[in-house]
Design a protein around this motif. Sequence first.
Motif, PDB file in Angstrom:
ATOM      1  N   ASN A 259     -66.270  -7.518  28.941  1.00 20.91           N
ATOM      2  CA  ASN A 259     -65.756  -6.147  28.904  1.00 20.91           C
ATOM      3  C   ASN A 259     -64.886  -5.849  30.116  1.00 20.91           C
ATOM      4  O   ASN A 259     -63.864  -5.179  30.002  1.00 20.91           O
ATOM      5  CB  ASN A 259     -66.913  -5.148  28.828  1.00 20.91           C
TER       6      ASN A 259
ATOM      7  N   ILE B  16     -61.517  -7.280  29.556  1.00 22.85           N
ATOM      8  CA  ILE B  16     -60.738  -6.498  28.607  1.00 22.85           C
ATOM      9  C   ILE B  16     -60.225  -5.216  29.258  1.00 22.85           C
ATOM     10  O   ILE B  16     -59.059  -4.868  29.139  1.00 22.85           O
ATOM     11  CB  ILE B  16     -61.589  -6.164  27.363  1.00 22.85           C
ATOM     12  N   HIS B  17     -61.119  -4.547  30.002  1.00 24.28           N
ATOM     13  CA  HIS B  17     -60.700  -3.292  30.624  1.00 24.28           C
ATOM     14  C   HIS B  17     -59.606  -3.516  31.645  1.00 24.28           C
ATOM     15  O   HIS B  17     -58.654  -2.754  31.726  1.00 24.28           O
ATOM     16  CB  HIS B  17     -61.905  -2.589  31.262  1.00 24.28           C
TER      17      HIS B  17
ATOM     18  N   LEU C 214     -56.390  -4.190  29.697  1.00 23.15           N
ATOM     19  CA  LEU C 214     -55.831  -2.988  29.056  1.00 23.15           C
ATOM     20  C   LEU C 214     -55.319  -1.984  30.090  1.00 23.15           C
ATOM     21  O   LEU C 214     -54.315  -1.313  29.860  1.00 23.15           O
ATOM     22  CB  LEU C 214     -56.887  -2.335  28.147  1.00 23.15           C
TER      23      LEU C 214
ATOM     24  N   ILE D 230     -52.568   0.484  23.059  1.00 21.54           N
ATOM     25  CA  ILE D 230     -53.828   0.080  23.684  1.00 21.54           C
ATOM     26  C   ILE D 230     -54.952   0.066  22.653  1.00 21.54           C
ATOM     27  O   ILE D 230     -55.736  -0.882  22.570  1.00 21.54           O
ATOM     28  CB  ILE D 230     -54.210   1.071  24.817  1.00 21.54           C
ATOM     29  N   ARG D 231     -54.979   1.120  21.829  1.00 21.24           N
ATOM     30  CA  ARG D 231     -56.060   1.261  20.851  1.00 21.24           C
ATOM     31  C   ARG D 231     -56.047   0.106  19.843  1.00 21.24           C
ATOM     32  O   ARG D 231     -57.085  -0.441  19.485  1.00 21.24           O
ATOM     33  CB  ARG D 231     -55.885   2.603  20.128  1.00 21.24           C
TER      34      ARG D 231
ATOM     35  N   GLU E  55     -57.110  -3.126  21.622  1.00 11.36           N
ATOM     36  CA  GLU E  55     -58.542  -3.037  21.898  1.00 11.36           C
ATOM     37  C   GLU E  55     -59.339  -3.327  20.618  1.00 11.36           C
ATOM     38  O   GLU E  55     -60.291  -4.110  20.628  1.00 11.36           O
ATOM     39  CB  GLU E  55     -58.861  -1.636  22.416  1.00 11.36           C
TER      40      GLU E  55
END
Lengths: 125, 189
Positions: B9, B12-13, B16, B35-36, B39
């Motif tokens: 996570n 990923i964060h 992004l 981004i959405r 993700e």
Amino acid sequence: MNPNEALMEKWEVQLRKGTLELAILAALQQRTLYGLELLKLLQSLPSTTITEGTLYPLMDRLKRDELVDAQWLQQGDSRPRKYYRLTALGAQKLTDLTRLWRQSVADIEFLLANPGPQPLQITGV
Amino acid sequence: MQQAELTNNDFIHRYLNDLRRYLARLAPHESQEVIREIESHLFDVIEQQEAAGNSVDVAVILRGFGEPRQLAAQYIAHIEEGAPPPRGFKAIQNMKKSVTATMYFAMAVFGFSTALCLLFVAGAKFLLPESVGVWSTAHGNSIVVGFVSVPPMATPEVMGWWIVPAAAMLAMAVALLTRKVLGVLKQHM
């Protein structure tokens, strides 16, 4: 990699680049797909393999050009996904590109099927 | 397992967040949409790999997207009309950045030391009232301001005790202005 292989790969990259938009429009023909589905479909075919980093920005451009539209949908318990489908403009472009593609394949097939030394009958000039 | 998930996570964060930064030229709702979608893709892939009993390596999945800066560049290509930036562009940006950093510290030193000097003048007036002030010399053609060991002969001091509040207020104004300028510079660092 020997020079010949490098040249082959270069040609393949060029070909894939040139036909990618047609491949995506064709994949979305009468079908709605979200990004990951579309990616897997393209990656399952030897000549249309692309990466995530190519697909998503390209979908963004196709959407901006109004060839596809996109909609967030949630099915069952899954997380929302962004589904793409062809617009009328996209379907029209697919028809146009298909015609060009088929013409191109037919022409090259013709040349390949007619080697020398006999001269080729040139028509329509 | 918990540890591994946390790391994935985090990966990923971070990715992004970087991407969001590089997409800053898009309208906020457009960049949010990008981004959405990415993700959603990442979590879908992770879920599918976990369901298939495979170990998940987010770094490998992210590799398909490429570097955030390069990915973002494709999304903003239509905004940046004309030619893409030349190859040396990054170096130029870095140079500008370091100039800004140097300016930042030079500005800080200059501004705050000026403010300190003014405060010092205000304070010194109490200790050495004869040596601190503003003198008009050479019949008004020249002035001497501040802290002198020997006051100019036969010239009237102009400000008297007013120099204390004047210097203190000027010090405060210079300090505030310096802070404001530093704030602006910081945004460009």
